[in-house]
Design a protein around this motif. Structure first.
Motif, short mmCIF file in Angstrom:
data_model
loop_
_atom_site.label_atom_id
_atom_site.label_comp_id
_atom_site.label_asym_id
_atom_site.label_seq_id
_atom_site.Cartn_x
_atom_site.Cartn_y
_atom_site.Cartn_z
N ALA A 176 0.81 -1.22 0.00
CA ALA A 176 0.00 0.00 0.00
C ALA A 176 0.85 1.26 0.00
CB ALA A 176 -0.93 0.00 1.21
N ALA A 177 1.95 1.26 0.76
CA ALA A 177 2.79 2.45 0.82
C ALA A 177 3.43 2.74 -0.54
CB ALA A 177 3.87 2.27 1.89
N VAL A 178 3.91 1.69 -1.21
CA VAL A 178 4.51 1.87 -2.53
C VAL A 178 3.44 2.30 -3.52
CG1 VAL A 178 5.75 0.74 -4.40
CG2 VAL A 178 6.31 0.19 -2.02
N PHE A 179 2.26 1.70 -3.42
CA PHE A 179 1.16 2.08 -4.31
C PHE A 179 0.89 3.57 -4.19
CE2 PHE A 179 -3.27 3.03 -5.12
CZ PHE A 179 -3.53 2.36 -6.32
N ASN A 180 0.87 4.09 -2.98
CA ASN A 180 0.57 5.51 -2.78
C ASN A 180 1.63 6.39 -3.45
OD1 ASN A 180 -1.71 4.87 -1.34
ND2 ASN A 180 -0.73 5.05 0.66
N LEU A 181 2.91 5.99 -3.35
CA LEU A 181 3.96 6.77 -3.99
C LEU A 181 3.82 6.74 -5.51
CD1 LEU A 181 7.08 5.74 -1.85
CD2 LEU A 181 5.96 7.98 -1.90
N CYS A 182 3.59 5.56 -6.06
CA CYS A 182 3.41 5.43 -7.51
C CYS A 182 2.18 6.21 -7.97
CB CYS A 182 3.29 3.97 -7.91
SG CYS A 182 4.80 3.01 -7.70
N ALA A 183 1.12 6.14 -7.18
CA ALA A 183 -0.11 6.85 -7.52
C ALA A 183 0.12 8.35 -7.56
CB ALA A 183 -1.20 6.50 -6.51
N ALA A 184 0.89 8.86 -6.59
CA ALA A 184 1.18 10.30 -6.56
C ALA A 184 1.97 10.72 -7.79
CB ALA A 184 1.95 10.64 -5.29
N ILE A 185 2.97 9.92 -8.16
CA ILE A 185 3.77 10.26 -9.35
C ILE A 185 2.89 10.23 -10.60
CG2 ILE A 185 5.70 9.56 -10.79
CD1 ILE A 185 6.91 8.24 -8.26
N ALA A 186 2.08 9.19 -10.72
CA ALA A 186 1.22 9.05 -11.90
C ALA A 186 0.27 10.21 -12.02
CB ALA A 186 0.46 7.72 -11.83
N ARG A 187 -0.35 10.61 -10.90
CA ARG A 187 -1.33 11.70 -10.97
C ARG A 187 -0.66 13.03 -11.27
NH1 ARG A 187 -3.09 15.47 -7.62
NH2 ARG A 187 -1.89 14.64 -5.87
N ARG A 188 0.44 13.33 -10.58
CA ARG A 188 1.10 14.63 -10.77
C ARG A 188 1.69 14.76 -12.17
NH1 ARG A 188 2.72 17.52 -6.03
NH2 ARG A 188 1.88 16.58 -4.13
N ALA A 189 2.31 13.65 -12.68
CA ALA A 189 2.94 13.72 -14.00
C ALA A 189 1.99 13.33 -15.12
CB ALA A 189 4.15 12.79 -14.02
N GLU A 190 0.76 12.95 -14.75
CA GLU A 190 -0.25 12.51 -15.71
C GLU A 190 0.30 11.38 -16.59
OE1 GLU A 190 -2.71 15.43 -17.66
OE2 GLU A 190 -2.15 16.97 -16.22
N LYS A 191 0.81 10.35 -15.91
CA LYS A 191 1.33 9.18 -16.60
C LYS A 191 0.43 7.98 -16.31
CE LYS A 191 4.98 11.17 -18.28
NZ LYS A 191 6.36 10.91 -17.84
N PRO A 192 0.17 7.13 -17.29
CA PRO A 192 -0.66 5.95 -17.04
C PRO A 192 0.01 5.03 -16.02
CG PRO A 192 0.36 5.83 -19.21
CD PRO A 192 0.64 7.20 -18.69
N MET A 193 -0.82 4.29 -15.31
CA MET A 193 -0.32 3.38 -14.27
C MET A 193 -1.09 2.07 -14.35
SD MET A 193 -0.23 4.01 -10.16
CE MET A 193 -0.09 2.66 -8.99
N CYS A 194 -0.36 0.97 -14.16
CA CYS A 194 -0.97 -0.36 -14.11
C CYS A 194 -0.52 -1.05 -12.83
CB CYS A 194 -0.57 -1.20 -15.31
SG CYS A 194 -1.17 -0.59 -16.90
N TRP A 195 -1.38 -1.91 -12.31
CA TRP A 195 -0.94 -2.71 -11.17
C TRP A 195 -1.70 -4.02 -11.15
CZ3 TRP A 195 -4.74 0.98 -9.77
CH2 TRP A 195 -5.78 0.51 -8.97
N ALA A 196 -1.19 -4.94 -10.34
CA ALA A 196 -1.81 -6.25 -10.20
C ALA A 196 -1.66 -6.73 -8.79
CB ALA A 196 -1.17 -7.25 -11.16
N GLN A 197 -2.54 -7.62 -8.38
CA GLN A 197 -2.42 -8.31 -7.10
C GLN A 197 -2.81 -9.77 -7.31
OE1 GLN A 197 -4.86 -6.87 -3.88
NE2 GLN A 197 -4.16 -8.45 -2.46
N VAL A 198 -1.98 -10.66 -6.79
CA VAL A 198 -2.28 -12.09 -6.81
C VAL A 198 -2.95 -12.44 -5.49
CG1 VAL A 198 -1.33 -14.42 -6.98
CG2 VAL A 198 -0.32 -12.56 -8.31
#
Length: 572
Positions: free
Chosen positions: A404-426
């Motif tokens: 969750a902590a890493v997701f939040n960091l990636c989410a912040a970068i994606a939103r601020r830079a307007e970059k697409p983001m993908c993720w998965a969970q098994v």
């Protein structure tokens, strides 16, 4: 399995059919039935071909009549061009590629007679009606020289009657030594360089490309024969230099069409030659959609190089992605091998650089940046900032950590830079997983998407089984018990995520996926009614990816600068 003991009627029929041929023909002689090694049924027989009597044996395999018998010369000689090896079995009309159980050994003997008598009469090899694959011809070779249309173009740059210094790269894999041209000409100013070098740590060998006249490239059995060939075509000086050398030198004899590769070695004045077998490496046609050409210019951040991330990165490299930023602060352990793209060679090495080396082995052209930063962990601010900057410069961000902590960091970068983001969970226990792709201004922002997915889970009204396995809405942090899932489970989810990523990069707005989130079931568990039960999730409308400035922001910025830089805020 002893087929003739299980099917004695068929065995007796086989013997009778062969006996009938012997009774009515003059060319089948001296049939003697026996048991060969491992209790295989066999028959020795002679064929009268013209003035010759040829001793042969037919051996029935353990899986007869579902597999064909073998017909071999008893005195281990070459009888025909249609023969596997110098003294191996004959390649007849009835073979593994057209065999049916109703074909008999008697029919194989008749086919043998037709083959040998035809070649005896014409003096030429009988026409072939099947194709032998190149890989079949090279099975017995342990020294191989790889070449392609690209390397043929490079060798063609050497003019007829001339030679050029070169370099070979050689790898030893599974007991096979594989060499390829690295470059032609001096290393600092080559006239040609191989654009698709193999990865890893190759052994380099000095080489010479020798352009001989058309039709004169041939295999040399020893060094004297090679010296003679070089002298005949004006390369006497090179022959002397090779005689006086003591290092290994690869000679590529190229006549504009064909090539031979003798490797010269041994002490000065006592040189020897071993020949490498040329192997053409071009594939027979494109295997990827033309739209994938766009992937070569794409830069992808893979955050988390564990089981999912490593597989996704490898699949993207195979699909043509040209740039990677790999981030993982963990080192590979032996326990990771049950479902990671990496193997024992990487145990004890940090996952990001180990995976980077693996990607270079898959696609030597790709560029890789690796970071061993622990995202969301105790790292210096400068390290985190530099890593986040690397992620921000990418065209797409993949969070493969389920943290969750890493997701939040990636989410912040994606939103601020307007970059697409993908993720998965098994999901634990082999139940399945989820894959998600988010496109700026089309899909909701990452945090909004996660909240909507969790609401969708709750709305199903089905509780996760209370057996301790990880739930689809559980936040993991790396300190819990290992996830229970095997390589096949992880590979299915990783492959679905890769398809979303490739679709985003190759097709951009012409997506083939009507939804941006998919649950993939691998077992009858939770909401899934059966394996491969797929549930799309509608994530709804997009929300604010870009932070619009507030009307008061300009005044607030001036005030902040005035407090941080007193006396300078009004200087401009």
């Amino acid at each position: 399995m002893i087929w003739w003991a299980e099917q004695p009627t068929r065995a007796q029929a086989e013997r009778k059919a062969v006996g009938d041929i012997a009774d009515r023909s003059t060319w089948l002689l001296n049939v003697t039935w026996r048991l060969a090694k491992n209790l295989q049924l066999a028959a020795d027989f002679d064929l009268r071909i013209g003035e010759r009597t040829i001793p042969l044996t037919i051996i029935y395999p353990d899986f007869f009549p579902d597999a064909p018998p073998s017909v071999l010369p008893r005195d281990e000689v070459r009888l025909s061009g249609h023969q596997y090896g110098a003294s191996g079995e004959l390649c007849l009309e009835h073979r593994s590629d057209n065999w049916t159980p109703d074909i008999t050994g008697a029919m194989m003997i008749e086919s043998t007679y037709r083959l040998l008598s035809s070649e005896e009469e014409t003096g030429q090899a009988a026409p072939s009606d099947h194709r032998t694959l190149p890989a079949q011809w090279t099975r017995a070779t342990t020294l191989r020289f790889l070449f392609s249309r690209e390397s043929l173009t490079g060798m063609s740059m050497v003019e007829a009657g001339q030679s050029a210094e070169a370099e070979l790269q050689e790898h030893n894999a599974a007991g096979i030594f594989v060499a390829q041209l690295s470059h032609i000409g001096p290393a600092d100013s080559p006239i040609w360089s191989e654009p698709r070098k193999r990865g890893g740590n190759p052994h380099t060998i000095r080489a010479m490309v020798v352009r001989v006249p058309a039709g004169s490239s041939r295999k040399c059995r020893d060094f004297d024969e090679l010296k003679t060939l070089l002298g005949m075509h004006g390369f006497g000086t090179l022959a002397v230099a090779l005689s006086n050398a003591s290092d290994w030198v690869g000679i590529i004899l190229f006549d504009g069409v064909s090539l031979h590769v003798p490797m010269v070695f041994g002490e000065s004045g006592s040189r020897s030659v071993i020949n490498y077998d040329p192997v053409f490496t071009e594939h027979d046609g494109d295997r990827l959609d033309p739209e994938y050409e766009r992937l070569s210019g794409a830069k992808v951040a893979v955050v988390g190089c564990g089981s999912v991330g490593s597989k996704v990165a490898a699949q993207l490299a195979r699909s043509g992605v040209g740039w990677f930023v790999l981030i993982d602060g963990d080192a590979l352990t032996s326990g990771n091998l049950v479902r990671n793209e990496l193997d024992w060679r990487a145990v004890g090495i940090h996952k990001a650089p180990a995976l980077g080396a693996r990607l270079k082995e898959i696609s030597a052209d790709c560029a890789v940046i690796t970071r061993t930063t622990v995202m969301g962990g105790q790292e210096s601010g400068g390290t985190i900032a530099a890593t986040m900057s690397d992620i921000e410069e990418c065209d797409l961000i993949i969070d493969a950590t389920a943290d969750a902590a890493v997701f939040n960091l990636c989410a912040a970068i994606a939103r601020r830079a307007e970059k697409p983001m993908c993720w998965a969970q098994v999901f634990g226990g082999g139940a399945g997983g989820i894959v998600v792709r988010l496109r700026p201004k089309i899909d909701p922002t990452p945090l909004t998407a996660r909240r909507r997915i969790e609401r969708w889970y709750a709305a199903q009204g089905v509780e996760w089984p209370n057996d301790g396995s990880s739930q689809p809405y559980t936040e993991t942090n790396g300190g819990e018990n290992p996830l229970i899932a095997d390589d096949a489970d992880v590979s299915v989810i990783a492959s679905h995520l890769s398809r979303l990523v490739i679709d985003l990069l190759a097709r951009r707005r012409n997506t083939i996926f009507p939804y941006s989130a998919y649950l993939i079931g691998l077992a009858e568990r939770w909401i899934f009614t059966a394996p491969f039960d797929v549930r799309p999730i509608d994530l709804g409308e997009s929300d604010a990816w870009h932070m619009e400035p507030e009307p008061s922001d300009v005044d607030a910025l001036k005030q902040l600068l005035g407090e941080l830089l007193p006396g300078k805020a009004d200087a401009g």
